[in-house]
Design a protein around this motif. Structure first.
Motif, PDB file in Angstrom:
ATOM      1  N   VAL A 113      13.544  13.955  -2.571  1.00  8.92           N
ATOM      2  CA  VAL A 113      12.402  14.869  -2.587  1.00  8.92           C
ATOM      3  C   VAL A 113      11.156  14.155  -3.111  1.00  8.92           C
ATOM      4  O   VAL A 113      10.053  14.352  -2.602  1.00  8.92           O
ATOM      5  CB  VAL A 113      12.721  16.120  -3.438  1.00  8.92           C
ATOM      6  CG1 VAL A 113      11.551  17.080  -3.433  1.00  8.92           C
ATOM      7  CG2 VAL A 113      13.957  16.809  -2.915  1.00  8.92           C
ATOM      8  N   LEU A 114      11.344  13.288  -4.101  1.00 15.51           N
ATOM      9  CA  LEU A 114      10.199  12.556  -4.638  1.00 15.51           C
ATOM     10  C   LEU A 114       9.617  11.610  -3.589  1.00 15.51           C
ATOM     11  O   LEU A 114       8.393  11.441  -3.507  1.00 15.51           O
ATOM     12  CB  LEU A 114      10.611  11.782  -5.900  1.00 15.51           C
ATOM     13  CG  LEU A 114       9.458  11.282  -6.752  1.00 15.51           C
ATOM     14  CD1 LEU A 114       8.571  12.426  -7.214  1.00 15.51           C
ATOM     15  CD2 LEU A 114       9.962  10.518  -7.962  1.00 15.51           C
ATOM     16  N   LEU A 115      10.464  11.012  -2.773  1.00 13.18           N
ATOM     17  CA  LEU A 115       9.960  10.147  -1.700  1.00 13.18           C
ATOM     18  C   LEU A 115       9.117  10.966  -0.717  1.00 13.18           C
ATOM     19  O   LEU A 115       8.081  10.510  -0.247  1.00 13.18           O
ATOM     20  CB  LEU A 115      11.115   9.458  -0.971  1.00 13.18           C
ATOM     21  CG  LEU A 115      11.807   8.328  -1.731  1.00 13.18           C
ATOM     22  CD1 LEU A 115      13.022   7.836  -0.957  1.00 13.18           C
ATOM     23  CD2 LEU A 115      10.862   7.169  -1.986  1.00 13.18           C
ATOM     24  N   ALA A 119       5.166  10.584   0.113  1.00 11.98           N
ATOM     25  CA  ALA A 119       4.657  10.477   1.481  1.00 11.98           C
ATOM     26  C   ALA A 119       3.549  11.501   1.695  1.00 11.98           C
ATOM     27  O   ALA A 119       2.519  11.204   2.310  1.00 11.98           O
ATOM     28  CB  ALA A 119       5.786  10.703   2.484  1.00 11.98           C
ATOM     29  N   TYR A 120       3.753  12.699   1.152  1.00  6.69           N
ATOM     30  CA  TYR A 120       2.728  13.747   1.259  1.00  6.69           C
ATOM     31  C   TYR A 120       1.437  13.293   0.586  1.00  6.69           C
ATOM     32  O   TYR A 120       0.344  13.464   1.118  1.00  6.69           O
ATOM     33  CB  TYR A 120       3.260  15.038   0.625  1.00  6.69           C
ATOM     34  CG  TYR A 120       2.232  16.130   0.513  1.00  6.69           C
ATOM     35  CD1 TYR A 120       1.765  16.794   1.640  1.00  6.69           C
ATOM     36  CD2 TYR A 120       1.715  16.487  -0.735  1.00  6.69           C
ATOM     37  CE1 TYR A 120       0.810  17.780   1.534  1.00  6.69           C
ATOM     38  CE2 TYR A 120       0.760  17.488  -0.845  1.00  6.69           C
ATOM     39  CZ  TYR A 120       0.313  18.128   0.295  1.00  6.69           C
ATOM     40  OH  TYR A 120      -0.635  19.103   0.185  1.00  6.69           O
ATOM     41  N   ASP A 121       1.577  12.676  -0.580  1.00 12.06           N
ATOM     42  CA  ASP A 121       0.419  12.164  -1.312  1.00 12.06           C
ATOM     43  C   ASP A 121      -0.351  11.149  -0.469  1.00 12.06           C
ATOM     44  O   ASP A 121      -1.575  11.194  -0.369  1.00 12.06           O
ATOM     45  CB  ASP A 121       0.921  11.527  -2.621  1.00 12.06           C
ATOM     46  CG  ASP A 121      -0.148  10.708  -3.314  1.00 12.06           C
ATOM     47  OD1 ASP A 121      -1.106  11.318  -3.824  1.00 12.06           O
ATOM     48  OD2 ASP A 121      -0.031   9.469  -3.321  1.00 12.06           O
ATOM     49  N   ARG A 122       0.385  10.239   0.181  1.00 15.55           N
ATOM     50  CA  ARG A 122      -0.267   9.238   1.043  1.00 15.55           C
ATOM     51  C   ARG A 122      -0.903   9.905   2.256  1.00 15.55           C
ATOM     52  O   ARG A 122      -1.968   9.497   2.721  1.00 15.55           O
ATOM     53  CB  ARG A 122       0.737   8.161   1.496  1.00 15.55           C
ATOM     54  CG  ARG A 122       1.145   7.145   0.442  1.00 15.55           C
ATOM     55  CD  ARG A 122      -0.019   6.386  -0.145  1.00 15.55           C
ATOM     56  NE  ARG A 122      -0.614   7.133  -1.259  1.00 15.55           N
ATOM     57  CZ  ARG A 122      -1.825   6.913  -1.755  1.00 15.55           C
ATOM     58  NH1 ARG A 122      -2.593   5.989  -1.242  1.00 15.55           N
ATOM     59  NH2 ARG A 122      -2.291   7.631  -2.747  1.00 15.55           N
ATOM     60  N   TYR A 123      -0.214  10.938   2.769  1.00 13.40           N
ATOM     61  CA  TYR A 123      -0.762  11.663   3.928  1.00 13.40           C
ATOM     62  C   TYR A 123      -2.124  12.260   3.570  1.00 13.40           C
ATOM     63  O   TYR A 123      -3.098  12.100   4.304  1.00 13.40           O
ATOM     64  CB  TYR A 123       0.215  12.758   4.361  1.00 13.40           C
ATOM     65  CG  TYR A 123      -0.401  13.796   5.260  1.00 13.40           C
ATOM     66  CD1 TYR A 123      -0.647  13.514   6.601  1.00 13.40           C
ATOM     67  CD2 TYR A 123      -0.771  15.043   4.756  1.00 13.40           C
ATOM     68  CE1 TYR A 123      -1.247  14.446   7.419  1.00 13.40           C
ATOM     69  CE2 TYR A 123      -1.368  15.980   5.576  1.00 13.40           C
ATOM     70  CZ  TYR A 123      -1.606  15.678   6.901  1.00 13.40           C
ATOM     71  OH  TYR A 123      -2.215  16.607   7.708  1.00 13.40           O
ATOM     72  N   SER A 210      14.730  15.857   4.321  1.00 15.42           N
ATOM     73  CA  SER A 210      13.810  14.891   3.723  1.00 15.42           C
ATOM     74  C   SER A 210      13.489  13.786   4.714  1.00 15.42           C
ATOM     75  O   SER A 210      12.339  13.360   4.827  1.00 15.42           O
ATOM     76  CB  SER A 210      14.379  14.255   2.454  1.00 15.42           C
ATOM     77  OG  SER A 210      15.339  15.034   1.870  1.00 15.42           O
ATOM     78  N   PHE A 211      14.511  13.336   5.440  1.00 10.78           N
ATOM     79  CA  PHE A 211      14.287  12.230   6.360  1.00 10.78           C
ATOM     80  C   PHE A 211      13.301  12.628   7.459  1.00 10.78           C
ATOM     81  O   PHE A 211      12.372  11.874   7.773  1.00 10.78           O
ATOM     82  CB  PHE A 211      15.622  11.797   6.973  1.00 10.78           C
ATOM     83  CG  PHE A 211      15.529  10.557   7.789  1.00 10.78           C
ATOM     84  CD1 PHE A 211      15.275   9.332   7.175  1.00 10.78           C
ATOM     85  CD2 PHE A 211      15.671  10.596   9.164  1.00 10.78           C
ATOM     86  CE1 PHE A 211      15.178   8.174   7.927  1.00 10.78           C
ATOM     87  CE2 PHE A 211      15.566   9.435   9.915  1.00 10.78           C
ATOM     88  CZ  PHE A 211      15.327   8.227   9.298  1.00 10.78           C
ATOM     89  N   LEU A 212      13.459  13.851   8.002  1.00 12.14           N
ATOM     90  CA  LEU A 212      12.546  14.298   9.052  1.00 12.14           C
ATOM     91  C   LEU A 212      11.132  14.442   8.513  1.00 12.14           C
ATOM     92  O   LEU A 212      10.171  14.013   9.159  1.00 12.14           O
ATOM     93  CB  LEU A 212      13.026  15.634   9.639  1.00 12.14           C
ATOM     94  CG  LEU A 212      14.200  15.517  10.615  1.00 12.14           C
ATOM     95  CD1 LEU A 212      14.602  16.892  11.133  1.00 12.14           C
ATOM     96  CD2 LEU A 212      13.808  14.603  11.780  1.00 12.14           C
ATOM     97  N   LEU A 213      10.993  15.018   7.297  1.00  9.57           N
ATOM     98  CA  LEU A 213       9.655  15.173   6.716  1.00  9.57           C
ATOM     99  C   LEU A 213       9.010  13.814   6.524  1.00  9.57           C
ATOM    100  O   LEU A 213       7.820  13.629   6.796  1.00  9.57           O
ATOM    101  CB  LEU A 213       9.743  15.917   5.376  1.00  9.57           C
ATOM    102  CG  LEU A 213      10.036  17.415   5.478  1.00  9.57           C
ATOM    103  CD1 LEU A 213      10.233  18.014   4.093  1.00  9.57           C
ATOM    104  CD2 LEU A 213       8.890  18.115   6.203  1.00  9.57           C
ATOM    105  N   LEU A 214       9.808  12.837   6.060  1.00 13.99           N
ATOM    106  CA  LEU A 214       9.276  11.484   5.870  1.00 13.99           C
ATOM    107  C   LEU A 214       8.858  10.876   7.197  1.00 13.99           C
ATOM    108  O   LEU A 214       7.776  10.284   7.318  1.00 13.99           O
ATOM    109  CB  LEU A 214      10.333  10.594   5.200  1.00 13.99           C
ATOM    110  CG  LEU A 214      10.548  10.856   3.723  1.00 13.99           C
ATOM    111  CD1 LEU A 214      11.815  10.174   3.243  1.00 13.99           C
ATOM    112  CD2 LEU A 214       9.360  10.356   2.920  1.00 13.99           C
TER     113      LEU A 214
END
Ligand code: NAG
Length: 323
Positions: A113-115, A119-123, A210-214
């Motif tokens: 979840v943290l990953l 990724a959201y932060d970078r987005y 998580s993998f799909l969201l990433l």
């Protein structure tokens, strides 16, 4: 099932990584070294970020939390494994075994979840740069970090819920160096098909989501980065490479372990080692060797430390001389 009919298993026997003594001595040295490197490397990241005010941004705060999770992930089973290399009987109590299962799923779930949060932060930083400070404020950052721990705990409790009440009566040999849930479930004296499927769905749902969201967020980010090829994007690209490397190396072994849950291939062990020992050392390597901001912060701290230490050591020497 008649509860009084069987003697309850109170401990499990682990078979470890290998049965060869020479190999176990080698592993003992090797994993000792690696474990110390994991702890020190991640500690270095945490200290660098804590003591360097320019790194007090959501991305680096989440990175330190990832480092903490990495140390946890390396600690729930590795020290026991290292200890066991020098002992023929690799025994773990029933409670210890359940604790390992619980901790693994808390830390691994939390890390996934943290990953996603990172990724959201970078987005937001790359695709909505003008709104970054208002979207990723410190409150949002804290809730993302706390949220990943909470989701990790919920995921783990749900896994444990249908494991802990299974009847364990006879066989207690786990062919691994830790209590791997996929192997422990098979030892229950009951039809384990349903629990195995439930476990698979639970972990699979967690991992796949998580993998799909990433996958989605990094695809969107990469497309944006390609469209704007400015100098600022070059820096974004190097950060992205680091993130994507971590994600790939974290999920690769996970997918491999859970993709063949019903047959225990010997390669499973190798991949478990990979995710509990090699992934945690990656962050320090990637972020200290590749990331310019972290490297310069470390350099700055080192210089400060030397400037601060030297005079005091000199005066100490002087005091020694006087005595
Ligand atoms: C982890 O995240 C929390 C909440 O954002 C933050 O306060 C903390 O400094 C971070 N780092 C560590 C090492 O816990």
């Amino acid at each position: 099932m008649d509860q009084g009919n069987y003697s309850k298993v109170t401990e499990f026997m682990l078979l470890g990584l290998s049965s060869s003594w020479e190999l176990q001595y080698f592993f003992f040295m090797f994993f000792n070294f690696l474990y110390i490197a994991i702890v020190l490397g991640n500690l270095l990241i945490v200290l660098t970020v804590v003591f360097e005010p320019t790194l007090h941004t959501p991305m680096y705060i989440m990175l330190t939390n990832l480092s903490v999770l990495d140390v946890c992930l390396a600690t729930y089973a590795t020290p026991k494994m290292i200890h066991d290399f020098l002992h023929e009987a690799k025994i773990i109590s029933f409670e210890g075994c359940m604790a390992q299962i619980f901790l693994l799923h808390v830390f691994a779930g939390g890390e996934m979840v943290l990953l996603v949060a990172m990724a959201y932060d970078r987005y937001v930083a790359i695709c909505k740069p003008l709104h970054y400070t208002s979207i990723m404020n410190s409150c949002k950052c804290t809730s993302l970090v706390v949220g990943s721990w909470v989701i990790g705990v919920i995921h783990s409790l749900s896994q444990l819920a249908f494991t802990i009440n299974l009847p364990f009566c006879g066989p207690n040999i786990v062919d691994s160096y830790y209590c791997d849930l996929t192997l422990v479930i098979k030892l229950a004296c009951t039809d384990t098909y349903t629990p195995e499927v439930l476990m698979l769905l639970d972990s699979g749902l967690m991992g796949m989501t998580s993998f799909l969201l990433l996958l989605i967020s990094y695809t969107v980010i990469l497309v944006t980065v390609r469209r704007h090829s400015s100098a600022g994007m070059a820096k974004a690209r190097s950060t992205l490479t680091a993130h994507i490397t971590v994600v790939t190396l974290f999920f690769g072994p996970c997918i491999f372990i859970y993709a063949w849950p019903f047959s225990s291939l010997p390669v499973d062990k190798v991949f478990s080692v990979f995710s509990t020992v090699f992934t945690p050392i990656l962050n320090p390597i990637i972020y200290t060797l590749r990331n310019k901001e972290v490297k310069s912060a470390m350099h700055k701290l080192k210089t400060q430390y030397i400037n601060y230490r030297l005079p005091s050591q000199l005066s100490l020497a002087r005091i020694n001389l006087l005595n």
